[in-house]
Design an enzyme around this catalytic site. Structure first.
Site, short mmCIF file in Angstrom:
data_model
loop_
_atom_site.label_atom_id
_atom_site.label_comp_id
_atom_site.label_asym_id
_atom_site.label_seq_id
_atom_site.Cartn_x
_atom_site.Cartn_y
_atom_site.Cartn_z
N ASP A 101 0.79 -1.25 0.00
CA ASP A 101 0.00 0.00 0.00
C ASP A 101 0.83 1.31 0.00
OD1 ASP A 101 -1.99 -1.89 0.15
OD2 ASP A 101 -2.85 -1.20 2.04
N ASP A 135 -4.51 -0.69 -1.97
CA ASP A 135 -5.80 -0.56 -1.29
C ASP A 135 -6.75 0.12 -2.28
OD1 ASP A 135 -6.78 -1.21 1.36
OD2 ASP A 135 -6.95 0.93 1.80
N HIS A 179 -10.79 0.92 -2.81
CA HIS A 179 -12.14 0.88 -2.24
C HIS A 179 -13.17 1.61 -3.12
CE1 HIS A 179 -10.41 -0.61 1.44
NE2 HIS A 179 -9.81 0.52 1.76
N HIS A 187 -10.55 6.93 1.98
CA HIS A 187 -9.20 6.85 1.43
C HIS A 187 -9.15 5.84 0.29
CE1 HIS A 187 -9.50 3.44 4.16
NE2 HIS A 187 -8.57 2.85 3.42
N LYS A 205 -6.96 -4.81 -3.32
CA LYS A 205 -7.73 -5.41 -2.22
C LYS A 205 -8.64 -4.37 -1.62
CE LYS A 205 -3.98 -4.40 1.00
NZ LYS A 205 -4.72 -3.43 1.81
N CYS A 251 -2.08 -3.24 7.57
CA CYS A 251 -1.97 -4.09 6.38
C CYS A 251 -0.69 -4.91 6.34
CB CYS A 251 -2.17 -3.24 5.13
SG CYS A 251 -3.89 -2.68 4.99
C1 VGL Z 1 -4.71 0.37 5.69
C2 VGL Z 1 -6.34 1.17 7.08
C3 VGL Z 1 -7.26 1.12 6.06
C4 VGL Z 1 -3.27 -0.02 5.53
C5 VGL Z 1 -5.61 0.30 4.65
O1 VGL Z 1 -2.76 -0.01 4.40
O2 VGL Z 1 -2.64 -0.35 6.57
N1 VGL Z 1 -5.08 0.79 6.91
N2 VGL Z 1 -6.90 0.69 4.84
ZN ZN Z 2 -8.29 0.84 3.28
#
Ligand code: VGL
Ligand code: ZN
Length: 198
Positions: free
Chosen positions: A9, A47, A49, A82, A107, A152
């Site tokens: 990420d 990440d 969404h 995010h 993901k 993550c």
């Molecule tokens: C993450 C919170 C929400 C991460 C991703 O990459 O650690 N944390 N989405």
């Molecule tokens: Zn996330």
């Protein structure tokens, strides 16, 4: 023994100025780029969404960012919006070297479930396909770097250990959100699972 580097990420929203910025998250990009040549495969996670994702605080009436709610699959932290699909925040940081990435795993695209781990959604059951990819390429060791250490990265490392990979986390190439002691907890859980913290 083939060894994969899995970069978690490294996206704009987790770097300074982003929607869910991890302190000094951009400081690890140089070290991560430098590590890539030392591995047999490089995988990046992203990440990713949809706008109506259930992990976003603003999709819940009175939802407070960083509070915890119960979802059918367990506890879920509500996050600031995010890494919305296709947004600038979801893009990889422009300093990250994309030229060596063999695979990008996205993901968190299912609206009703979050996915911290690179291997499974947060129900610990719905696979991303990464384990099959690594096995088919005969990668038995995996090293994790990236963001965030205590979410993550840790969830990915714990799943990798459960799946039988030999697992290392290079802590200096990670940064943590550290929500209510989550970093120390993640370190303890990873050590207990046999993850090597370097
Ligand atoms: C993450 C919170 C929400 C991460 C991703 O990459 O650690 N944390 N989405
Ligand atoms: Zn996330």
């Amino acid at each position: 023994m083939a060894h994969a580097l899995i970069v978690i990420d490294m996206q704009n929203d987790f770097c300074p100025g982003g929607a869910l910025a991890v302190a000094d998250g951009d400081e690890i990009i140089g070290p991560i780029n430098a590590m890539m040549a030392d591995f047999d495969a490089v995988v990046l996670t992203q990440d990713w969404h949809p706008a109506h994702h259930a992990s976003f605080a603003d999709n819940h009436p009175n939802g407070e960012a960083f509070s915890v709610i119960d979802m059918p699959y367990g506890k879920q932290v509500l996050w600031p919006r995010h890494c919305v699909i296709g947004s600038e925040g979801a893009a990889f940081h422009r300093s990250l070297d994309l030229s060596r990435a063999d695979l990008v795993i996205r993901k968190g695209f299912r609206p009703q479930i979050d996915s911290y781990s690179a291997f499974f959604d947060n129900d610990h059951r719905t696979p991303t396909g990464l384990a099959g990819y690594l096995r088919e390429r005969q990668m038995d060791a995996v090293t994790f770097v990236g963001l965030a250490h205590d979410f993550c990265v840790a969830w990915s490392a714990l799943d990798a250990a459960r799946l039988g990979f030999s697992v290392t986390v290079v802590e200096q190439a990670t940064r943590a959100i550290d929500l209510d002691g989550s970093k120390a907890r993640a370190q303890g859980d990873m050590r207990e699972a046999g993850v090597i913290l370097r």
